[in-house]
Design a protein around this motif. Structure first.
Motif, PDB file in Angstrom:
ATOM      1  N   LYS A   1      -0.026 -21.789   2.388  1.00 39.87           N
ATOM      2  CA  LYS A   1      -0.572 -22.207   3.603  1.00 39.87           C
ATOM      3  C   LYS A   1      -1.905 -21.537   4.035  1.00 39.87           C
ATOM      4  N   CYS A   2      -2.664 -22.308   4.834  1.00 39.88           N
ATOM      5  CA  CYS A   2      -4.032 -21.770   5.030  1.00 39.88           C
ATOM      6  C   CYS A   2      -3.981 -20.684   6.084  1.00 39.88           C
ATOM      7  N   PRO A   3      -4.565 -19.361   5.871  1.00 42.91           N
ATOM      8  CA  PRO A   3      -4.516 -18.444   6.861  1.00 42.91           C
ATOM      9  C   PRO A   3      -4.982 -18.817   8.252  1.00 42.91           C
ATOM     10  N   PRO A   4      -4.371 -18.031   9.323  1.00 43.79           N
ATOM     11  CA  PRO A   4      -4.790 -18.224  10.781  1.00 43.79           C
ATOM     12  C   PRO A   4      -6.036 -18.456  11.022  1.00 43.79           C
ATOM     13  N   GLN A   5      -7.172 -17.747  10.370  1.00 43.39           N
ATOM     14  CA  GLN A   5      -8.525 -17.853  10.635  1.00 43.39           C
ATOM     15  C   GLN A   5      -8.987 -19.179  10.262  1.00 43.39           C
ATOM     16  N   HIS A   6      -8.220 -20.252   9.343  1.00 40.95           N
ATOM     17  CA  HIS A   6      -8.862 -21.419   9.267  1.00 40.95           C
ATOM     18  C   HIS A   6      -8.316 -22.284  10.215  1.00 40.95           C
ATOM     19  N   SER A   7      -9.123 -22.504  11.340  1.00 37.21           N
ATOM     20  CA  SER A   7      -8.548 -23.281  12.505  1.00 37.21           C
ATOM     21  C   SER A   7      -8.798 -24.827  12.144  1.00 37.21           C
ATOM     22  N   CYS A   8      -9.553 -25.230  10.972  1.00 41.80           N
ATOM     23  CA  CYS A   8      -9.743 -26.450  10.779  1.00 41.80           C
ATOM     24  C   CYS A   8      -8.716 -26.946   9.832  1.00 41.80           C
ATOM     25  N   CYS A   9      -7.612 -26.201   9.696  1.00 41.25           N
ATOM     26  CA  CYS A   9      -6.481 -26.606   8.771  1.00 41.25           C
ATOM     27  C   CYS A   9      -6.365 -28.166   9.104  1.00 41.25           C
ATOM     28  N   PRO A  10      -6.162 -28.875   8.154  1.00 41.64           N
ATOM     29  CA  PRO A  10      -6.093 -30.503   8.451  1.00 41.64           C
ATOM     30  C   PRO A  10      -4.744 -31.060   8.750  1.00 41.64           C
ATOM     31  N   LEU A  11      -3.837 -30.403   9.130  1.00 39.42           N
ATOM     32  CA  LEU A  11      -2.620 -30.920   9.595  1.00 39.42           C
ATOM     33  C   LEU A  11      -2.820 -31.410  11.047  1.00 39.42           C
ATOM     34  N   GLU A  12      -3.547 -32.718  11.134  1.00 37.03           N
ATOM     35  CA  GLU A  12      -3.780 -33.187  12.235  1.00 37.03           C
ATOM     36  C   GLU A  12      -3.158 -34.689  11.984  1.00 37.03           C
ATOM     37  N   ARG A  13      -3.089 -35.376  13.232  1.00 33.36           N
ATOM     38  CA  ARG A  13      -2.541 -36.733  13.151  1.00 33.36           C
ATOM     39  C   ARG A  13      -3.653 -37.517  12.654  1.00 33.36           C
ATOM     40  N   ILE A  14      -3.434 -38.637  11.939  1.00 31.10           N
ATOM     41  CA  ILE A  14      -4.441 -39.450  11.659  1.00 31.10           C
ATOM     42  C   ILE A  14      -4.696 -40.564  12.423  1.00 31.10           C
TER      43      ILE A  14
END
Length: 353
Positions: free
Chosen positions: A340-353
């Protein structure tokens, strides 16, 4: 399922020298690349593309006057089609390029005509960045809405440590490492340089997980190599290439690492870790420009690992990702969930398409 559509995304590249300038304009007019309001970004993109076009044209002249990326991606799409044909009665793999043809809107029209029951969006970028996968998926969403494409759509955001991707890279690096050893002999060490396309530091500071995922990929390959190489102990480093403009970029640069290798009198194996297809960054930068620098730095051996292209393990990995996505109810498939991307990576791509 009757019809399955898979859309593979890549950067795209000019198909002739006259296409270089409009290709560059499309690149620099992308807000993911230059994050400025349109009334500033568009004229700036026109100026940059005008200024850089002659330099870029000279680069493409070294490889036949055009980018090979479309042909490379077509070969990957054809190979992938054979591996996933069992997933539906009809399976078709489409290509969507971000900055040159076929662009998202024309591909979205083709997918709409295919009348798929399900659409899988598969970026050919193993590591997520807002400037690559993020930009491609956003552009696809706009294009799909523009042409009225309304079908169940599932996206793949990243697969930096996917088992078969790592296996494919390991196989290619192992072959190159042995070749470098043969060139330098038993008394000289060989260093592996994992070279990825660079990014400005400010993009990483804004939460982009790209650099973190590149490092995870490199570590996974190193751990795999330790199980297969005769020489269990070897030196390696992650570095970055393709820097342009005055901004601060993530480091170290590939040039710095080549200079260090020259001082240490070690051979190098250069791995294009984020590039899965051959294009100008591999065929010109790595094969010509950096090879010349290696000669200047008196590096005893310079071996460049080929891009994965249609390497069997890599293709099997992509097919596995698609099959998992077909069976999943999640709108975004994220192989990075295992790391999992660490918390500082707010651009983590788990967003709705």
């Amino acid at each position: 399922m009757k019809r399955l559509a898979v859309v593979v995304f890549n950067l795209g590249g000019p198909d002739q020298l006259s296409s270089v300038r409009p290709f560059l304009f499309n690149l620099f007019n992308d807000r993911a690349i230059i994050n400025l309001p349109g009334f500033i970004r568009t004229p700036l993109a026109k100026f940059i593309s005008w200024r850089r076009a002659p330099i870029a044209q000279a680069i493409y002249q070294n490889i036949g006057g055009k980018s090979p990326l479309l042909e490379e991606t077509e070969a990957q799409a054809a190979c992938l089609s054979k591996k996933i044909k069992h997933l539906a009665d009809e399976v078709q793999v489409f290509i969507s390029m971000r900055y040159w043809h076929p662009l998202s809107e024309s591909t979205a029209l083709s997918v709409k005509s295919f009348n798929a029951d399900k659409i899988i969006l598969l970026p050919l970028y193993p590591q997520f960045s807002s400037t690559t996968t993020g930009s491609s998926l956003k552009d696809w969403k706009l294009a799909a809405n523009a042409v009225g494409l309304k079908k169940p759509t599932f996206g793949v955001c990243c697969y930096p440590c996917e088992e078969n991707y790592i296996k494919g890279l390991t196989s290619l690096v192992k072959t190159a490492f042995k070749s470098a050893e043969e060139q330098v002999g038993d008394r000289t060490a060989v260093r592996i340089l994992f070279s990825a396309h660079g990014l400005p530091k400010k993009i990483i500071k804004n939460g982009d997980p790209y650099q973190w995922q590149i490092e995870k990929t490199a570590m996974a390959v190193v751990n795999s190599l330790k199980k297969t190489l005769v020489r269990k102990s070897f030196d390696w480093a992650v570095c970055y290439q393709s820097r342009v403009g005055p901004l601060e970029w993530i480091e170290p640069s590939l040039e710095f690492e080549l200079s260090r290798a020259g001082k240490d009198k070690v051979g190098v194996v250069v791995v294009p870790i984020a590039f899965v297809s051959e294009h100008s960054e591999t065929l010109v930068e790595l094969d010509i420009e950096y090879r010349e620098k290696a000669d200047i730095f008196n590096i005893p051996a310079y071996i460049r690992v080929p891009a994965l292209s249609i390497e069997e393990n890599f293709m099997n990995g992509l097919a596995k990702i698609i099959e998992t996505s077909v069976k999943s109810t999640d709108e975004v498939y994220c192989q990075a969930e295992q790391h999992k991307c660490p918390p500082q990576h707010s651009c983590c791509p788990l967003e709705r398409i």
